[in-house]
Design a protein around this motif. Structure first.
Motif, mmCIF file in Angstrom:
data_model
loop_
_atom_site.group_PDB
_atom_site.id
_atom_site.type_symbol
_atom_site.label_atom_id
_atom_site.label_comp_id
_atom_site.label_asym_id
_atom_site.label_seq_id
_atom_site.Cartn_x
_atom_site.Cartn_y
_atom_site.Cartn_z
ATOM 1 N N VAL B 33 38.432 33.412 41.394
ATOM 2 C CA VAL B 33 37.866 33.933 42.641
ATOM 3 C C VAL B 33 38.499 35.289 42.945
ATOM 4 O O VAL B 33 39.718 35.443 42.839
ATOM 5 C CB VAL B 33 38.113 32.958 43.804
ATOM 6 N N ALA B 34 37.656 36.255 43.299
ATOM 7 C CA ALA B 34 38.141 37.596 43.640
ATOM 8 C C ALA B 34 37.787 37.926 45.077
ATOM 9 O O ALA B 34 36.773 37.468 45.607
ATOM 10 C CB ALA B 34 37.532 38.639 42.709
ATOM 11 N N ARG B 85 47.809 32.681 51.831
ATOM 12 C CA ARG B 85 47.252 31.760 50.838
ATOM 13 C C ARG B 85 46.035 31.061 51.454
ATOM 14 O O ARG B 85 46.145 30.399 52.475
ATOM 15 C CB ARG B 85 48.300 30.728 50.416
ATOM 16 N N THR B 87 43.591 29.242 49.366
ATOM 17 C CA THR B 87 43.344 28.007 48.609
ATOM 18 C C THR B 87 44.583 27.799 47.742
ATOM 19 O O THR B 87 45.434 28.694 47.648
ATOM 20 C CB THR B 87 42.110 28.125 47.690
ATOM 21 N N PRO B 88 44.703 26.651 47.088
ATOM 22 C CA PRO B 88 45.886 26.457 46.228
ATOM 23 C C PRO B 88 46.037 27.549 45.178
ATOM 24 O O PRO B 88 47.155 27.824 44.728
ATOM 25 C CB PRO B 88 45.623 25.095 45.589
ATOM 26 N N ASP B 89 44.930 28.199 44.790
ATOM 27 C CA ASP B 89 44.981 29.187 43.713
ATOM 28 C C ASP B 89 44.819 30.635 44.172
ATOM 29 O O ASP B 89 44.960 31.549 43.364
ATOM 30 C CB ASP B 89 43.857 28.918 42.694
ATOM 31 N N LEU B 90 44.434 30.842 45.415
ATOM 32 C CA LEU B 90 44.047 32.192 45.853
ATOM 33 C C LEU B 90 44.945 32.703 46.972
ATOM 34 O O LEU B 90 45.075 32.062 48.018
ATOM 35 C CB LEU B 90 42.586 32.186 46.343
ATOM 36 N N VAL B 91 45.536 33.887 46.744
ATOM 37 C CA VAL B 91 46.242 34.596 47.810
ATOM 38 C C VAL B 91 45.561 35.948 48.018
ATOM 39 O O VAL B 91 45.035 36.534 47.067
ATOM 40 C CB VAL B 91 47.740 34.817 47.494
ATOM 41 N N ILE B 92 45.557 36.399 49.267
ATOM 42 C CA ILE B 92 44.972 37.702 49.580
ATOM 43 C C ILE B 92 45.963 38.519 50.409
ATOM 44 O O ILE B 92 46.906 37.975 50.981
ATOM 45 C CB ILE B 92 43.643 37.575 50.362
#
Ligand SMILES: [Zn+2]
Lengths: 378, 146
Positions: B33-34, B85, B87-92
């Motif tokens: 995810v981007a 953070r 989602t468990p996989d996504l940081v912005i």
């Protein structure tokens, strides 16, 4: 196919309102030619690194020495621009295209908070184009990962400014105390103003040749590596707005370091001296980890035992670093190379090491770009 | 004069709650995810990406405070800049409505904030995360006042 440093020259880093970019560059080029005992006619190509210099910057600098019709190639790779120019020069000599080339880095940085074209206009409007805030987030991450606190960052500044106080080429030639650093204005927590380097002006030049210089100790470029980033680290120097968790790819600095070590057949244990990117105090400590100078989690111990101090087991930024010299983007990587060459030849101004056989220079910045150059005395 | 986002396709708002959802994109090839949403995947280069709504709520990973305006920024200061953070996989990277460093783990929700006007006099809107404890405090005040 060895590549030797035939001569080096520097225009000191600082602010020079009455000197043009071309005159800064020409000064460094003349100094390097004189150091090499060569005339401009000996130079078969010029590689010029600059980020803000505009069209044909290298041509204009060479023109001040009398245009000789040689190929001039201007290179931009952010903070690694000078290293990118060095890489091109080294590759050309290794390919036996030339016998002798000049590599020049020069810059006049805009004043104040740099309005980088790197950010898009909407990012500026949204409040996301604040470079020191990204440095601060990276610093916080390092403090957490390495169990350090803000005082450890202040001590990095104390070390580098202390080194810079002895370097006649530094912009700031005064030492500071940790209290002074901590009392300087807060920019973005945890970074204080004195923990950040100043953008400024300057030039550095390295003459490369396939034959060693007859009159000086031999120094060769054991390896030079330039890498860009892979996507995924939210705090990478490419300044993305997103990243992953847990599967962070190696950084551009880590990639450049492992490539340079492999090409040189050397490792961190072989180094006598390191100049690395200390854009801010935390960046130096992160760079040391990326270069393998300490293992993850070992930073507090390295600082406690003074590994990187001037008399430590591996001095880092003995020149004073960017915190003392300031950062003229295109010139900073070659400024490191000039200083390391002086140390390897036993003629460095200020603190001179008793034993210096292998030295490493590192830069990293926007792009992302990272460079690692290893020099070796023969 | 009207309001417009600093960038088209950055977020969608819920007029009922005043909350916003950032728009990201998921890659059909590597499923990364981007953010912001992109026609290509920055991880693998695939051109097969699909726009998706990102979660409105997240937690602070790292946070610092910006005290001065930067070039072209006309919104309020000081403000927080944080790694959030989602989602468990996504940081912005996100702007946060705070004047102090927020502790890791602080829950935040995506809102929209006016950040000045463009040259034509349109109010510019940008995403800004607000700490949930602050938000519930404001709702309590609103209820008490009505
Ligand atoms: Zn992909």
């Amino acid at each position: 196919m060895p590549v030797y440093i035939a001569g080096v020259g520097l225009h000191r880093f600082g602010r020079f309102p009455n000197r043009s970019l071309s005159s800064l560059g020409a000064h460094a080029l003349r100094a390097a030619l004189e150091d090499a005992g060569l005339s401009v006619a000996s130079i078969q190509a010029l590689y010029c690194g600059t980020a803000y210099g505009g069209v044909a910057a290298g041509h204009k600098a060479l023109g001040a020495l009398g245009a000789t019709s040689i190929p001039v190639i201007n290179v931009e790779a952010g903070c690694a621009s000078g290293a990118a120019a060095l890489l091109l020069g080294v590759l050309a000599l290794r390919a036996q295209a030339y016998e002798c080339v000049a590599v020049l880095g020069m810059e006049k940085m805009p004043k104040g908070m740099i309005r980088s074209t790197f950010f898009e206009p909407w990012q500026e409007q949204a409040g996301l184009a604040v470079t020191p805030a990204y440095f601060a987030l990276r610093a916080q991450q390092l403090l957490r990962e390495e169990s350090l606190d803000v005082r450890d960052l202040a001590e990095v500044v104390v070390k580098n400014r202390g080194n810079g106080a002895l370097n006649p080429y530094a912009m700031f030639q005064s030492s500071v105390t940790a209290e002074d650093v901590l009392a300087s204005p807060e920019v973005c927590e945890p970074l204080r103003l004195w923990m950040l380097c100043s953008p400024n002006e300057g030039a550095a030049c390295v003459i490369l040749a396939r034959k060693p210089p007859p009159t000086r100790p031999k120094v060769r470029v054991a390896a030079t590596a330039l890498r860009s980033h892979r996507f995924g680290n939210v705090l990478g120097e490419h300044t993305p707005l997103c990243g992953t968790v847990g599967r962070i790819p190696p950084s551009a600095s880590e990639l450049a370091a492992s490539e340079a070590y492999e090409r040189a057949g050397l490792g961190p244990q072989d180094l006598d001296l390191v100049e690395c990117q200390d854009t801010d105090a935390a960046r130096e400590l992160l760079a040391c980890r990326e270069l393998g100078l300490y293992r993850p989690g070992e930073c507090a111990r390295a600082l406690r035992e003074g590994w990187f101090a001037p008399r430590g087991k591996l001095p880092v930024n003995l020149s004073g670093g960017l915190l003392s010299k300031g950062e003229p983007l295109g010139a900073s990587a070659l400024g490191q190379v000039v200083y390391l060459c002086w140390q390897l030849q036993g003629r460095a101004p200020g603190v001179s090491l008793d034993r210096c056989r292998v030295a490493l220079a590192h830069t990293v910045g926007r792009g992302a770009n990272a460079s690692v150059t290893i020099l070796q005395a023969e | 004069m009207s309001a417009k986002p600093v960038r088209e396709g950055l977020f969608v708002t819920d007029p009922e709650t005043g909350t916003a959802s950032l728009l990201g994109s998921r890659c059909a090839g590597c499923s990364q995810v981007a953010f912001p949403a992109s026609e290509f995947c920055p991880y693998c280069g695939s051109e097969h990406t699909q726009v998706m709504l990102l979660p409105q709520e997240g937690t602070i990973e790292l946070c610092t405070v910006v005290r001065k305006s930067s070039p072209n920024y006309r919104g309020p200061t000081p403000y927080g800049l944080a790694v959030v953070r989602l989602t468990p996989d996504l940081v912005i990277i996100a702007k946060v409505d705070t004047q102090q460093v927020l502790a890791p783990g602080t829950a935040v929700r995506c809102m929209v904030q006016a950040v000045g006007e463009d040259d034509d006099g349109n109010v510019l809107l940008a995403p800004c995360f607000r700490p949930l404890h602050l938000q519930s405090e404001m709702e309590r005040i609103r209820v008490a006042g009505s």
